[in-house]
Design an enzyme around this catalytic site. Structure first.
Site, short mmCIF file in Angstrom:
data_model
loop_
_atom_site.label_atom_id
_atom_site.label_comp_id
_atom_site.label_asym_id
_atom_site.label_seq_id
_atom_site.Cartn_x
_atom_site.Cartn_y
_atom_site.Cartn_z
N LYS A 23 0.86 -0.98 -0.40
CA LYS A 23 0.47 0.29 -0.14
C LYS A 23 1.17 1.41 -0.53
CE LYS A 23 -1.77 -0.42 3.35
NZ LYS A 23 -2.80 -1.95 4.44
N ARG A 74 -9.75 2.57 9.25
CA ARG A 74 -9.46 0.94 9.40
C ARG A 74 -10.07 -0.30 9.67
NH1 ARG A 74 -5.56 3.53 12.31
NH2 ARG A 74 -7.73 2.60 13.24
N ARG A 97 11.33 -8.44 6.79
CA ARG A 97 11.20 -7.27 7.17
C ARG A 97 12.30 -7.12 7.69
NH1 ARG A 97 7.06 -3.34 7.89
NH2 ARG A 97 6.41 -4.65 9.84
N ARG A 144 12.33 -6.34 13.62
CA ARG A 144 11.30 -5.74 14.81
C ARG A 144 10.95 -6.86 15.80
NH1 ARG A 144 7.01 -1.33 12.52
NH2 ARG A 144 5.51 -2.76 12.66
N ARG A 193 -2.22 -9.82 13.60
CA ARG A 193 -2.10 -8.67 13.11
C ARG A 193 -3.10 -8.85 12.04
NH1 ARG A 193 2.73 -7.05 14.01
NH2 ARG A 193 3.45 -7.03 12.21
#
Ligand SMILES: [Zn+2]
Length: 222
Positions: A19, A94, A133, A166, A177
């Protein structure tokens, strides 16, 4: 490039669907102002305005910024760009409650969301991207073992800083999530579908192809 008309767009899709990357492309190519809700709040916090001070108060207290404050910031941004080519929203709304509140606020400002583009990617692909990531401790640059590996393993291309994962990018945390996201997203998709402005794009393609597909949708019927 100026196309002579204004279009306000929302990009939907899970974290890792690209996105942010696509929104940045639309900003560069079409002159749409990219409004990432996280950035918007971080910028507002620094401003010495009533709204900025309010955002800072929530941040300092470690509380979530309420929807009406976020929406007011977004409406302000949209109003600032009324003579431009519109905005692309990334990260907001959201859920359906936020979407309805946003529509109401825009309507009372003589504006509206014109198109909603959902970036559709298989969750397995998204999970792989997210677990790969890596972030630089020094400058915050983001790498990805799958899609954008550093030249030297474990080191930032820009400054040689140490790359780390992270703590909330573990497979378990990502899974959780994505589950929360899927539930909220279903509501959003139904909401915008019923308004007749929802479009789907296959995000499991090279970045350039996805950008082209989105631009085709934005230019259609205008
Ligand atoms: Zn770095």
């Amino acid at each position: 490039m100026f196309w002579g008309w204004i279009v306000n767009v929302i990009l939907l899709g899970p974290q890792g669907s690209g996105k942010g990357t696509q929104a940045a492309e639309l900003e560069t190519r079409l002159g749409l102002r990219h409004i990432a809700s996280g950035d918007l709040l971080r910028e507002a916090r620094e401003l010495d305005t009533p709204l900025g001070r309010l955002v800072k108060k929530y941040y300092d207290a470690g509380e979530l910024v309420p929807d009406d404050v976020v929406i007011e910031l977004i409406v302000q941004e949209i109003n600032k760009h009324l003579n431009g080519q519109g905005v692309v929203l990334d990260g907001f709304p959201r859920n359906v409650t936020q979407a309805q509140a946003l529509d109401k606020a825009l309507a009372s400002n003589g504006s509206q969301i014109d198109k909603v583009v959902e970036l559709v990617a298989p969750l397995e692909v998204v999970k792989k991207r997210l677990t790969g990531r890596l972030i630089c401790r020094t400058c915050g640059a983001v790498y990805n073992l799958e899609t954008k590996p550093p030249k030297v393993p474990g080191k930032c291309d820009l400054d040689g800083g140490e790359l780390y994962q992270r703590p909330d990018d573990t497979p378990e945390a990502i899974e959780k999530r994505l589950q929360v996201w899927a539930k909220e997203n279903e509501g959003l998709v139904n909401y915008y579908q019923s308004r007749g402005i929802l479009y789907k794009v296959d995000a499991n393609k090279p970045v350039e192809q996805v950008t082209q597909d989105i631009m085709t949708i934005l230019k259609r019927d205008l």
